[in-house]
Write a protein that holds these residues in place. Structure first.
Motif, PDB file in Angstrom:
ATOM      1  N   ASN A  79       0.816  -1.208   0.000  1.00  0.00           N
ATOM      2  CA  ASN A  79       0.000   0.000   0.000  1.00  0.00           C
ATOM      3  C   ASN A  79       0.851   1.260   0.000  1.00  0.00           C
ATOM      4  OD1 ASN A  79      -2.866  -0.785  -0.058  1.00  0.00           O
ATOM      5  ND2 ASN A  79      -2.292  -1.960   1.739  1.00  0.00           N
ATOM      6  N   ILE A  80       1.992   1.224   0.660  1.00  0.00           N
ATOM      7  CA  ILE A  80       2.918   2.351   0.621  1.00  0.00           C
ATOM      8  C   ILE A  80       3.437   2.540  -0.811  1.00  0.00           C
ATOM      9  CG2 ILE A  80       5.219   3.140   1.335  1.00  0.00           C
ATOM     10  CD1 ILE A  80       4.591   1.909   4.123  1.00  0.00           C
ATOM     11  N   GLU A  81       3.767   1.445  -1.475  1.00  0.00           N
ATOM     12  CA  GLU A  81       4.243   1.531  -2.868  1.00  0.00           C
ATOM     13  C   GLU A  81       3.161   2.087  -3.792  1.00  0.00           C
ATOM     14  OE1 GLU A  81       7.390   1.274  -3.950  1.00  0.00           O
ATOM     15  OE2 GLU A  81       7.820   1.035  -1.813  1.00  0.00           O
ATOM     16  N   LYS A  82       1.902   1.704  -3.572  1.00  0.00           N
ATOM     17  CA  LYS A  82       0.792   2.257  -4.374  1.00  0.00           C
ATOM     18  C   LYS A  82       0.689   3.763  -4.166  1.00  0.00           C
ATOM     19  CE  LYS A  82      -2.180  -1.825  -4.306  1.00  0.00           C
ATOM     20  NZ  LYS A  82      -3.428  -2.387  -3.759  1.00  0.00           N
ATOM     21  N   LEU A  83       0.820   4.194  -2.916  1.00  0.00           N
ATOM     22  CA  LEU A  83       0.771   5.629  -2.631  1.00  0.00           C
ATOM     23  C   LEU A  83       1.907   6.358  -3.340  1.00  0.00           C
ATOM     24  CD1 LEU A  83      -0.117   5.526   1.169  1.00  0.00           C
ATOM     25  CD2 LEU A  83      -1.553   6.481  -0.649  1.00  0.00           C
ATOM     26  N   LYS A  84       3.114   5.798  -3.290  1.00  0.00           N
ATOM     27  CA  LYS A  84       4.265   6.419  -3.957  1.00  0.00           C
ATOM     28  C   LYS A  84       4.029   6.527  -5.460  1.00  0.00           C
ATOM     29  CE  LYS A  84       7.927   4.851  -0.798  1.00  0.00           C
ATOM     30  NZ  LYS A  84       9.107   3.960  -0.702  1.00  0.00           N
ATOM     31  N   THR A  85       3.476   5.483  -6.046  1.00  0.00           N
ATOM     32  CA  THR A  85       3.181   5.481  -7.479  1.00  0.00           C
ATOM     33  C   THR A  85       2.168   6.558  -7.823  1.00  0.00           C
ATOM     34  OG1 THR A  85       3.683   3.124  -7.661  1.00  0.00           O
ATOM     35  CG2 THR A  85       2.292   4.073  -9.395  1.00  0.00           C
TER      36      THR A  85
END
Length: 192
Positions: free
Chosen positions: A146-152
């Motif tokens: 979910n952190i990676e999705k936010l970064k994307t």
């Protein structure tokens, strides 16, 4: 392990808040960019409109409900819901500020449940001072995803022409960039 969870929660909160800020800035940027582009070259905006007869773009549903069977998630969800469910504070004598805070927590809690988002669930638990048990690697992976999705999503907003133009500090640079964008849009219109 407790320190890892605290760091993940802080990371999730940071990127979640950053995403909300960037999204808000981007909405302003988009409006101002379109207005400035229209003043620069009224034909440029035509290029942004879909060609006549084209099907309207399909809207992607962002908040799709995910079906999951995670007893730990559901247990923590219930523990947190007890602290912020609207029925709990509806008739109580709490301030409007506290009521608004609890309503926001409950909205995020519901979103976490709909998306099976451990990061968001832990954020709400953290905001309400709810104790969290140790998490296994699968839960930690969910938070990292979910952190990676936010970064994307943050990168997507920041890479848009409107956002790039909006955050430029120098007015002369902004004007040159706007002219270049208008030229690109008008040329693409000529090629249709």
């Amino acid at each position: 392990m407790e320190n890892i969870i605290k760091k993940l929660i802080r990371d999730y909160i940071y990127f979640s808040d950053t995403f909300e800020d960037i999204k808000e800035i981007s909405e302003s940027a988009e409006r101002e960019f379109r207005d400035a582009l229209m003043q620069e070259d009224p034909n440029a905006l035509e290029a942004l409109a879909p060609p006549e007869g084209a099907a309207p773009p399909k809207k992607k549903k962002e908040d799709e409900t995910v079906i999951f069977d995670d007893k730990e998630f559901k247990k923590l969800f219930r523990k947190v819901a007890v602290k912020c469910h609207p029925d709990k504070f509806e008739n109580s004598d709490i301030s409007e500020r506290e009521k608004s805070f609890l309503e926001g927590c409950y909205e995020r809690l519901s979103e976490a449940n709909d998306q099976y988002n451990w990061g968001l669930l832990l954020r709400v638990a953290y905001d309400l001072d709810v104790e969290v048990q140790e998490l296994d690697q699968e839960k930690l992976d969910n938070i990292n995803q979910n952190i990676e999705k936010l970064k994307t999503n943050i990168s997507r907003y920041e890479e848009s022409m409107a956002y790039q133009w909006y955050v430029m500090g120098n007015e002369e640079t902004k004007q040159r960039y706007l002219q270049a964008c208008a030229d690109i849009f008008v040329k693409s219109l000529d090629n249709r």
